[in-house]
Motif scaffolding. Sequence first.
Motif, PDB file in Angstrom:
ATOM      1  N   PHE A   1      43.382  37.442  32.765  1.00  0.00           N
ATOM      2  CA  PHE A   1      42.789  37.904  31.513  1.00  0.00           C
ATOM      3  C   PHE A   1      43.528  39.146  31.032  1.00  0.00           C
ATOM      4  CE2 PHE A   1      40.007  40.548  29.027  1.00  0.00           C
ATOM      5  CZ  PHE A   1      39.408  39.658  28.161  1.00  0.00           C
ATOM      6  N   ALA A   2      43.760  40.076  31.966  1.00  0.00           N
ATOM      7  CA  ALA A   2      44.461  41.312  31.608  1.00  0.00           C
ATOM      8  C   ALA A   2      45.870  41.010  31.121  1.00  0.00           C
ATOM      9  CB  ALA A   2      44.499  42.252  32.812  1.00  0.00           C
ATOM     10  N   ALA A   3      46.555  40.084  31.805  1.00  0.00           N
ATOM     11  CA  ALA A   3      47.934  39.774  31.421  1.00  0.00           C
ATOM     12  C   ALA A   3      47.990  39.149  30.028  1.00  0.00           C
ATOM     13  CB  ALA A   3      48.553  38.823  32.449  1.00  0.00           C
ATOM     14  N   ARG A   4      46.942  38.407  29.672  1.00  0.00           N
ATOM     15  CA  ARG A   4      46.913  37.778  28.342  1.00  0.00           C
ATOM     16  C   ARG A   4      46.496  38.751  27.254  1.00  0.00           C
ATOM     17  NH1 ARG A   4      44.063  33.615  30.584  1.00  0.00           N
ATOM     18  NH2 ARG A   4      42.232  33.996  29.296  1.00  0.00           N
ATOM     19  N   HIS A   5      45.470  39.576  27.538  1.00  0.00           N
ATOM     20  CA  HIS A   5      44.807  40.301  26.449  1.00  0.00           C
ATOM     21  C   HIS A   5      44.894  41.827  26.507  1.00  0.00           C
ATOM     22  CE1 HIS A   5      42.789  36.596  25.196  1.00  0.00           C
ATOM     23  NE2 HIS A   5      42.370  36.412  26.429  1.00  0.00           N
ATOM     24  N   ALA A   6      44.935  42.396  27.711  1.00  0.00           N
ATOM     25  CA  ALA A   6      44.570  43.818  27.833  1.00  0.00           C
ATOM     26  C   ALA A   6      45.764  44.758  27.757  1.00  0.00           C
ATOM     27  CB  ALA A   6      43.812  44.043  29.140  1.00  0.00           C
ATOM     28  N   GLN A   7      45.472  45.983  27.321  1.00  0.00           N
ATOM     29  CA  GLN A   7      46.443  47.078  27.373  1.00  0.00           C
ATOM     30  C   GLN A   7      46.082  48.076  28.476  1.00  0.00           C
ATOM     31  OE1 GLN A   7      45.044  46.247  24.067  1.00  0.00           O
ATOM     32  NE2 GLN A   7      46.729  44.795  24.109  1.00  0.00           N
ATOM     33  N   GLY A   8      44.909  47.885  29.052  1.00  0.00           N
ATOM     34  CA  GLY A   8      44.487  48.798  30.112  1.00  0.00           C
ATOM     35  C   GLY A   8      43.654  48.081  31.154  1.00  0.00           C
ATOM     36  N   ILE A   9      43.716  48.552  32.395  1.00  0.00           N
ATOM     37  CA  ILE A   9      42.921  47.993  33.485  1.00  0.00           C
ATOM     38  C   ILE A   9      42.252  49.143  34.224  1.00  0.00           C
ATOM     39  CG2 ILE A   9      42.990  46.787  35.716  1.00  0.00           C
ATOM     40  CD1 ILE A   9      45.355  45.200  34.721  1.00  0.00           C
ATOM     41  N   PHE A  10      40.952  49.016  34.417  1.00  0.00           N
ATOM     42  CA  PHE A  10      40.257  49.943  35.301  1.00  0.00           C
ATOM     43  C   PHE A  10      40.166  49.271  36.659  1.00  0.00           C
ATOM     44  CE2 PHE A  10      38.604  51.200  31.078  1.00  0.00           C
ATOM     45  CZ  PHE A  10      39.153  52.457  31.070  1.00  0.00           C
ATOM     46  N   SER A  11      40.771  49.879  37.675  1.00  0.00           N
ATOM     47  CA  SER A  11      40.821  49.237  38.992  1.00  0.00           C
ATOM     48  C   SER A  11      40.179  50.126  40.040  1.00  0.00           C
ATOM     49  CB  SER A  11      42.281  48.956  39.384  1.00  0.00           C
ATOM     50  OG  SER A  11      42.849  50.098  39.993  1.00  0.00           O
ATOM     51  N   ARG A  12      40.110  49.586  41.258  1.00  0.00           N
ATOM     52  CA  ARG A  12      39.600  50.374  42.380  1.00  0.00           C
ATOM     53  C   ARG A  12      40.703  50.712  43.368  1.00  0.00           C
ATOM     54  NH1 ARG A  12      35.150  46.715  44.863  1.00  0.00           N
ATOM     55  NH2 ARG A  12      36.972  45.364  44.705  1.00  0.00           N
TER      56      ARG A  12
END
Lengths: 453, 354
Positions: free
Chosen positions: A228-239
């Motif tokens: 999903f992130a690779a398709r749509h996002a400019q940012g990722i909140f991760s752990r």
Amino acid sequence: MAAPEPARPHARLHLAGFFGFGPAYVWSEADPHVYYDFAAWRRLAAAAERGLFSTLFLGDSQRLREHLGRVTDHSVTGRPDQLVLFAHLAAVTERIGLVATLNTTFSDPVDLARRLSTVDVLSGGRAGWNVVTTDNDWTGENFRRGGDVTHDDRYRYAEEHLATVEALWSAWPDGVTAASADAASWSVPGAIGEVVRGARRARPSLPPSPQGRPVLFQAGESPEGREFAARHAQGIFSRYLRFDEALDFATDVRARLVRRGRPADDVKIFPATRVILGDTDAEARDKARWFRDRTWSDRRVRAVVEAVWGHDLSDHDVDGPLPAHDPVSAVQTITHGVVNTSDRPRRTAAAWRDLAAQRGFSMRDLVLHLNESIEFVGTPSAVADELARSVRAGAIDGLNLQPNAVPDGFDDVVARLVPALQDRGVYRTAYEGTTLRENLGVLPAPTRLGATA
Amino acid sequence: MTRTTGLAVGIEIDGDGAHPAAWRCADHPPDTLLTPAHLAEMGRRAEDAGFAFVTLADATAGDPGAGVAGRFDPVTAASFLSARTDALGLVPLVAAAHAEPFHVSNQLSGLDHASVGRAGWLLGTEASAARAAAHGVRHETDAAVLAGEAADVVDAARRLWDSWQEDAIIADEASGRFIDADRVHHVDFRGRSFAIRGPALVPRPPQGQVPVLAPAGTLPPDLVDVDVVAAPSLDDLLGAPTRAPRALAEVEVVLDAGGTPAAERLAALNRHTPWRPGHRLRHVGGPARLVGVLRRLADRFDAVRLIPAVLDVDGAVLADQVLPGLGHHLRRPVPGDTLRDQLGLERPAGRYAS
């Protein structure tokens, strides 16, 4: 195993100021009403902007957490509507991003698109949407549509929701509003499109903001989440914050972007953490210990155990052993909206007892052990060195930073860590632009790629 | 309840004014309408002029034709204005039909926290075909169904506002309790088309209950703070029955401006796009005569909502001539006033108060 990214000698750290929902502040140290006071939010936002943070970030919860059937009472709980808060902050800030976590399950896409566009336009192009979805029936008890979405349907529903929102954001092209009151019509006739999806026929409410449309964020580490992130996002909140894990995660995500035809650095990864600074390493550790002891009250420690055992344990000393009896799994335990009806409580209790026996843990020791998080504790220069290494190696792009206090919880980072990072050339000395896209250093919105290529 | 002294005068600030051709007479180009600078300017002008509150209209975007095609979300825009104003009441229109009541309640209490007690709710009780289409649902036209739905949405929102007792936050270090869970209540509301468990996501709003302004006669009176009255003539307005604690009259205004009589201005605007008279009193004439109308309304009403044909033109005449002309009949807000103060409404005790 992916190969390590080449070093990024010129990479710079992004900071996000994170306000979780019901976090464990040391509430006994402040006016308890400060957590709901917009003046306090304005002060936190001003500090973050003074510290050149890339964005503020709010977490989502649409139901107050509960413990044993009652509202959780040991921590600060509740928070104003995120976009009401961000519209207010948009009026008193200039450059900092405003990223809201909004749930596709409990909102209509037409309403969400419009409210988020309003914040995006009113902030001059600084809004972002952390897209989350849930099948939580418990939260759904507050909503018309809440309980209807089954687990399998929720991803389909979320995809359709996002597609509708993006269609609305694309339907009003740049430059179609008249530049003069003498024009024949207010906008170019027919230029603003109608979005037709299924039974819906909707039109956009606002023109594009200076950044085109809000940026998208994603939180979650599953393969579906990464795609999903690779398709749509400019940012990722991760752990992922431990160096090797973080680097593996970042390397995987960047490879997925490249496979999708995007630049590897078009998404920025922000693991969540806290920073605790001291003049000496020992002082910083003392502060961290003080903070942990104050936020983990007896009541809060006990609540973690009660959530598994399913009933009140106030007759048990938290500095003593875990309860000897088995959890009451016949009784449904409601904590954070999770209903335990399986044998999971029994299995969890058994595992906890084993661990406590091996390590000689009291209830408190065990709970603190289970909730240990990675934090940056040390002198400003030591923390800055560690962060510079992680950023230059490509393990992280930023930190999603939780304040330790309201309203002055960012002051220490701004006054002491930011200059140390700047000295190392790993942090901006001025905002690059006026929009969140510009300040994140990601590509323009899809609708504008052609225009800027 | 004692009646407040003076009339609380509000102004609608949607778009460039209520006339569909208003944008052609605005003192700014169309492409600067939907910007933060313009919205902030509207709030500043209204506050400087002494208006008690602004209303922010709403409608789901339909085919714009030649007119203004866009609009901010009213609650979100009002929250932006809360940070740029100090005394002005902020009253967005929020329609009940198709609303998610839990969101509506939290957004309005959020606005009240943001503005420290200046929020109001102008309730929309009609259903729009455009909104139904936007949501992909059937367009409800049965007035009784819509009234029942509106009553449920308001009732649910009000219960949520009370769900945190005033003394819920105890911050008791000895027991480790930040809140007293016995003072934060599930509302367990069951309406005709939805149910809500609660509690609200934030403490009780500063005004206790956000004032609800609703079309007179559509809701049970105990759910309404201010009856909104619209009628085509002054006599009809003065004679209209109201049951809520306070009453507000709506007046559309087209004023003499810049040496041009109001009727000529209206005719010129109507040549672009006709603005047909509706169910509201429309004052087309000089500012002095409007002052006379408002003085008469002040005998019967606590507030008025003025709906200018062209904001930049009629709004300026209202600010420069009409409000000053009202003298002691005008209730001018001062910083620290809540919207309830402006409207002469007492702050209600919560229903769960012990």
